[in-house]
Design a protein around this motif. Sequence first.
Motif, PDB file in Angstrom:
ATOM      1  N   VAL A  85      -8.260  -0.410   1.010  1.00  0.00           N
ATOM      2  CA  VAL A  85      -8.013   0.893   0.004  1.00  0.00           C
ATOM      3  C   VAL A  85      -7.878   0.457  -1.079  1.00  0.00           C
ATOM      4  CG1 VAL A  85      -6.967   2.381   2.037  1.00  0.00           C
ATOM      5  CG2 VAL A  85      -5.103   1.141   0.990  1.00  0.00           C
ATOM      6  N   ASN A  86      -7.238   1.325  -2.092  1.00  0.00           N
ATOM      7  CA  ASN A  86      -7.092   0.871  -3.613  1.00  0.00           C
ATOM      8  C   ASN A  86      -5.923   0.195  -3.877  1.00  0.00           C
ATOM      9  OD1 ASN A  86      -7.845   4.026  -3.472  1.00  0.00           O
ATOM     10  ND2 ASN A  86      -8.785   3.469  -5.164  1.00  0.00           N
ATOM     11  N   GLY A 137     -11.732  -0.387  -3.809  1.00  0.00           N
ATOM     12  CA  GLY A 137     -10.820   0.341  -3.058  1.00  0.00           C
ATOM     13  C   GLY A 137     -11.293   2.007  -2.558  1.00  0.00           C
ATOM     14  N   LEU A 170     -10.415   4.920   0.157  1.00  0.00           N
ATOM     15  CA  LEU A 170      -8.877   5.559   1.144  1.00  0.00           C
ATOM     16  C   LEU A 170      -9.967   5.744   2.625  1.00  0.00           C
ATOM     17  CD1 LEU A 170      -6.793   8.024  -0.918  1.00  0.00           C
ATOM     18  CD2 LEU A 170      -6.200   5.536  -0.201  1.00  0.00           C
ATOM     19  N   GLN A 171      -9.675   5.274   3.649  1.00  0.00           N
ATOM     20  CA  GLN A 171     -10.416   5.358   4.808  1.00  0.00           C
ATOM     21  C   GLN A 171     -10.818   6.680   5.668  1.00  0.00           C
ATOM     22  OE1 GLN A 171      -7.291   4.847   4.733  1.00  0.00           O
ATOM     23  NE2 GLN A 171      -5.850   5.259   5.894  1.00  0.00           N
ATOM     24  N   ASN A 172     -10.229   7.827   4.971  1.00  0.00           N
ATOM     25  CA  ASN A 172     -10.351   8.862   4.944  1.00  0.00           C
ATOM     26  C   ASN A 172     -11.781   9.453   4.814  1.00  0.00           C
ATOM     27  OD1 ASN A 172      -8.943   9.260   3.149  1.00  0.00           O
ATOM     28  ND2 ASN A 172      -7.902  11.378   3.674  1.00  0.00           N
ATOM     29  N   LEU A 230     -17.342   7.797   0.952  1.00  0.00           N
ATOM     30  CA  LEU A 230     -17.159   5.971   0.488  1.00  0.00           C
ATOM     31  C   LEU A 230     -17.141   4.893   1.495  1.00  0.00           C
ATOM     32  CD1 LEU A 230     -14.941   6.900  -2.344  1.00  0.00           C
ATOM     33  CD2 LEU A 230     -17.179   6.784  -3.095  1.00  0.00           C
ATOM     34  N   ASN A 273       0.150   3.745   7.748  1.00  0.00           N
ATOM     35  CA  ASN A 273      -0.604   4.134   7.716  1.00  0.00           C
ATOM     36  C   ASN A 273      -1.767   3.232   7.648  1.00  0.00           C
ATOM     37  OD1 ASN A 273      -3.094   5.033   5.398  1.00  0.00           O
ATOM     38  ND2 ASN A 273      -2.568   6.918   6.754  1.00  0.00           N
ATOM     39  N   GLN A 316      -3.689   2.934  10.550  1.00  0.00           N
ATOM     40  CA  GLN A 316      -5.140   3.928  10.599  1.00  0.00           C
ATOM     41  C   GLN A 316      -6.192   3.216   9.841  1.00  0.00           C
ATOM     42  OE1 GLN A 316      -5.477   6.360  12.239  1.00  0.00           O
ATOM     43  NE2 GLN A 316      -7.105   7.870  11.288  1.00  0.00           N
ATOM     44  N   GLN A 317      -5.973   2.322   8.912  1.00  0.00           N
ATOM     45  CA  GLN A 317      -6.909   1.893   7.518  1.00  0.00           C
ATOM     46  C   GLN A 317      -7.786   0.500   8.286  1.00  0.00           C
ATOM     47  OE1 GLN A 317      -4.860  -0.269   4.318  1.00  0.00           O
ATOM     48  NE2 GLN A 317      -3.468   2.338   3.970  1.00  0.00           N
ATOM     49  N   LEU A 352     -10.506   2.666  11.219  1.00  0.00           N
ATOM     50  CA  LEU A 352     -11.446   3.516  10.164  1.00  0.00           C
ATOM     51  C   LEU A 352     -12.467   1.930   9.306  1.00  0.00           C
ATOM     52  CD1 LEU A 352      -9.942   6.773   9.058  1.00  0.00           C
ATOM     53  CD2 LEU A 352     -11.212   6.168  11.565  1.00  0.00           C
TER      54      LEU A 352
END
Lengths: 298, 285
Positions: free
Chosen positions: B89-90, B173, B175-177, B181, B214, B217-218, B221
């Motif tokens: 992620v970022n 970066g 986000l996993q959701n 991307l 979180n 979850q990262q 995914l």
Amino acid sequence: MAFENLTSRIQTAMKTMSGKGKVSEADLDETLREIRLALLEADVNLKTARNFIKQLREKALGAKVLEGLNPSEQVIKIVNDQLTEMMGEKAVPLNKSTKIPTVIMMAGLQGAGKTTTVAKLANKLKSESNARPLLIAADVYRPAAIEQLKVLGQQLSIPVFDEGTDNDPRKIVQDGLAQADENKNDYVFIDTAGRLQIDEVLMQELKDIEKIAHPDEILLTVDAMTGQNATETAQGFNDALGITGVVLTKLDGDTRGGAALSIREVTGKPIKFVGEGEKVTDLDVFYPDRMASRILGM
Amino acid sequence: ANFRAVDENFFDELEETLIAADVGFDMALKISDELQDEVRLTNAKSKKEVQNTIIEKLVDVYDRAGNGEDNTMHFAQTVQPSIFLLVGVNGVGKTTTIGKMADFYKKQGKKVLLAAADTFRAGATEQLVEWAKRDQVDIVTGKGSSDPAAVVFDGVKKAIDGDYDILFVDTAGRLQNNENLMRELEKMKKIITRQLPTAPQEVLLVLDATTGQNALQQARLFKDSTDVTGLVLTKLDGTAKGGIVLAIRQELHLPVKWVGLGEKVTDLAPFNADQFVYGLFKDLI
Ligand SMILES: Nc1nc2c(ncn2[C@@H]2O[C@H](COP(=O)(O)OP(=O)(O)OP(=O)(O)O)[C@@H](O)[C@H]2O)c(=O)[nH]1
Ligand SMILES: Nc1nc2c(ncn2[C@@H]2O[C@H](COP(=O)(O)OP(=O)(O)OP(=O)(O)O)[C@@H](O)[C@H]2O)c(=O)[nH]1
Ligand SMILES: [K+]
Ligand SMILES: [Mg+2]
Ligand SMILES: [Mg+2]
């Protein structure tokens, strides 16, 4: 780890109670434990969660929820109200100086989103109120930090003041402010390097910049995915600088964002804006009620 | 707390210490229960004994959760470049970690190439170019806002043609959701595999130690979309402990391979379970 939202948890806990006739204080405590767990899963700090539950218990007993017809609905409402209230009720706008320029200084850990937020806020002021901001590039440490700000400035047609990486950030800020005076910029943003709140040398640098620039606003930028440590970080920056507000970034993710509650509790300072993406327009004012629902998973 | 009183209170405090380290509630409870049994079983009384028991047990929990995965880096078996793809992620530290790792392997005599496949974020290419300069290694960049996949393709090609030992691919970066991307990332990985069927040898998911629940979850995914092979846990020089990697290891069996300990080129170390575990509860001592 099942991901249940709080509503269903409270209802389940209350259902077990109602089978037993009158709802007892022990049953309430069972429900409160569920709520505490949900808060911890949302990354609310342990101590914050504890204080929250203590207050909640008093309120629930005071409101006589145990005697009411629908205890679970009442508890949910009290939880939501208390959370919203703790988060600061309504959106607080940016501070504004009576004489130009209004100086806004950024602070925060590495990678939190400071530089991106500078671009977002400057863009908002420019497009909504025709402001003429100047951005000062005072991060001389991170590779290409200045380049990043300059690219953003170029995209937005907003001037960026920089002196490369050879000068001290204090001097850069001083010179940048002089330039803003000359050009009659009405807003000045100071983009600072990310740093740890325990880094004494770099925290001193921020304190010095604060003395030089007398900012009207010191915005602590915090990643919404932050865990239990949010409290310690926020406290560290607030103790050193006396922050005036918080920006919570990366809320476009699927984090519950419990850090918001912890930060608010330990600093008492309002969360003013939220970042909701990487684009310069992905910025919104902070809505306490939305954040409350998000943390609770409702 | 002190270890003189190894009683119920002590284990409550241990549990809280673990939660405060972002281990997560369920995991903290489980560990605390197991430790309570263990300390009783070994009849540990002195501070030193209890401390040792806890470290041993926690390292054991960590190892068991991994089902024997190793935390070493995997290299190409034949004479061809090894490709390491960094994702996450970022703002977690992907680019910085590449800057550090490139130096680490260059000093071992490897011929290293970087690919600046973050063509999205302002100044991202310039940031990696600066690291390449510091490390004195070669780099492939795109022009302007080019397609990241094109940079990956060029990077792999140059790595093969130029007889490089290692290619590091830096990605933007995300986000996993963000499904679009995540698909883009999958595509980048496929481009690598199409050119070199056994590559990438490593897909490293970079996690920021300050991240809370979180991070799980990262890991889920990113693992789904790019078959992550290991973790890099950054920013451990701060006050956050990164305890969530215990839960990640338990559920997903992803080993931590490296830790980031600062912003300097040398602030990188192979993961050490003993040290990590000690860091989780050292405030209790
Ligand atoms: N998805 C998402 N990404 C964001 C948001 N805000 C910032 N980012 C991204 O987070 C990363 C870090 O942002 P920066 O603005 O460089 O953070 P910084 O605090 O200036 O970082 P340092 O200067 O290195 O301390 C970049 O990839 C940004 O694009 C947001 O609200 N949502
Ligand atoms: N204290 C500390 N800072 C770190 C560490 N690793 C990276 N950083 C800092 O974290 C910030 C973000 O690092 P980057 O390498 O740009 O992160 P990234 O994941 O490439 O970010 P994006 O490409 O924007 O998603 C920078 O200010 C780095 O200097 C670390 O181990 N410790
Ligand atoms: K972060
Ligand atoms: Mg920055
Ligand atoms: Mg990067």
